[in-house]
Write a protein that holds these residues in place. Structure first.
Motif, short mmCIF file in Angstrom:
data_model
loop_
_atom_site.label_atom_id
_atom_site.label_comp_id
_atom_site.label_asym_id
_atom_site.label_seq_id
_atom_site.Cartn_x
_atom_site.Cartn_y
_atom_site.Cartn_z
N UNK A 64 9.04 -7.52 -4.79
CA UNK A 64 8.64 -6.76 -3.77
C UNK A 64 9.67 -5.68 -3.32
N UNK A 65 11.00 -6.03 -3.14
CA UNK A 65 12.04 -5.13 -3.19
C UNK A 65 11.93 -3.80 -4.16
N UNK A 66 11.97 -4.43 -5.43
CA UNK A 66 11.79 -3.17 -6.51
C UNK A 66 10.69 -2.51 -6.44
N UNK A 67 9.63 -2.90 -6.06
CA UNK A 67 8.26 -2.14 -5.84
C UNK A 67 8.29 -1.24 -4.61
N UNK A 68 9.13 -1.82 -3.65
CA UNK A 68 9.07 -0.90 -2.42
C UNK A 68 10.17 0.33 -2.76
N UNK A 91 0.72 -1.17 -0.12
CA UNK A 91 0.07 -0.02 0.02
C UNK A 91 0.82 1.22 -0.08
N UNK A 92 0.65 2.21 -1.04
CA UNK A 92 1.57 3.44 -1.04
C UNK A 92 1.30 4.67 -0.27
N UNK A 93 0.05 4.73 0.24
CA UNK A 93 -0.05 5.93 1.12
C UNK A 93 -0.81 5.38 2.39
#
Length: 351
Positions: free
Chosen positions: A320-324, A179-181
């Motif tokens: 996941x690491x790339x997304x974060x 979740x981004x926000x």
């Protein structure tokens, strides 16, 4: 007597709801749409209304598809300029959530001309224009009416490569959820309307609701990102359930991992929240599997209607690491993993 800006009422006092909390509750919307026909299938319509996705996508050719969406609501704040900014940011989010890049917008304007001063209305429009300028697009026209309640938003168009479209219905079992926000916009907006939101809380609310989800195309370019949506009026549970239904999967999230705006939990504990929270739970609570430790405050937070909320991403564990990193490189410091998609019943488990 002519209305003057000094004598004008608070924007939020002119509407029965505010922001994405104005949305028709999911169960009521489903009833209203029952029996409607999707019409003749179109081969070039890549995304329609079948999975309650964020925007329609229509293929133009092998390299381009157009993303089309519209979003508008009544005031969530009293400052006209901030209202315009929030509404425009929220509308453009649907384009970003599909992996697209906005190219232009049209303004949707409904104003009670006998109650608002011209300066207030101009400030609302200026707020929307400022956000679109930041997104690098023009407001190329629009439509306006004399309305009982103030309404503002955009119809937005964008472009995306057909292979880079990210729907809410293509999550896979085992995908991590990010979740981004932070959550809590509805609660803070309720506190504002009651005169219980302090200056720090207001700044936090404005900062998150005016942050463009322009990271969407960069996330869509990551191979392991399978599905995206943005979290708005139905709350984190409602929009995650749309992802589950579209993908034919369940999901499990961790309450303690959900990012929250400062003060959101304490306000909810004090009984400050929107009516939309209860309507949301009534609509989809039967598809939620709450843990034994889930409190009434937790439920309010999970169902809290977000306005201009964050992107919710389902991605392979190896991505996941790339997304974060992509979230954080684009200014989304609050982005965190909150759970995982799983095979089995179409429901959301909350630990």
């Amino acid at each position: 007597m002519e209305t003057t800006e000094s004598a004008a009422p608070r924007l939020t006092s002119l509407s029965h709801g505010g922001g994405c909390g104005c949305k028709i509750a999911p169960a009521v919307l489903a009833e209203l749409l029952k029996g409607t026909s999707p019409g003749t299938p179109f081969a070039s319509l890549l995304v329609g209304a079948e999975t309650s996705d964020d925007a329609a996508v229509y293929r133009l050719n092998d390299e381009q598809a157009v993303v089309a969406t519209t979003d508008f609501f009544m005031p969530i704040v009293d400052d006209p300029y901030d209202f315009g900014r929030i509404a425009a940011t929220n509308a453009l989010s649907d384009v970003y959530a599909m992996g697209g890049t906005p190219i232009l917008a049209l303004a949707i304007v409904g104003m009670p001309l006998n109650k608002l001063a011209p300066e207030q209305i101009r400030d609302i429009l200026r707020g929307g224009e400022a956000v679109c300028a930041a997104a690098g697009i023009p407001i190329a026209g629009g439509h306006s009416i004399d309305s009982v309640e103030p309404i503002y938003g955009l119809a937005a168009l964008g472009l995306v490569h057909p292979q880079q479209v990210r729907r809410n219905s293509q999550a896979r079992a085992g995908d991590a959820l990010v979740l981004g926000k932070p959550l809590g916009v509805g609660i803070l907006s309720a506190a504002l309307k009651k005169g219980q939101l302090d200056a720090d809380g207001y700044r936090a609310m404005i900062a998150t609701t005016t942050q463009l989800n322009a990271v969407g195309p960069a996330l869509a370019a990551i191979d392991g990102v399978h599905a995206m949506t943005d979290v708005t009026g139905f709350g984190i549970l409602g929009h995650l359930l749309e992802m589950c239904r579209g993908s034919g999967l369940g999901a499990r999230i961790r309450m303690d991992d959900l990012p929250l705006l400062p003060g959101a939990r304490s306000l909810a504990e004090a009984g400050v929240f929107t009516g939309a929270s209860a309507r949301n739970w009534a609509s989809y609570g039967s598809d939620v599997r709450p843990g034994d430790a889930l409190t009434e405050t937790d439920r309010v937070l999970l169902c809290d209607p977000q306005t201009s909320g964050g992107l919710l991403v389902a991605c392979a564990e190896e991505s996941l690491a790339d997304v974060l990193a992509t979230f954080r490189d684009n200014g989304f410091a609050a982005a965190v993993p909150i759970g995982r998609m799983q095979a089995g019943d179409v429901a959301v488990w909350v630990d």
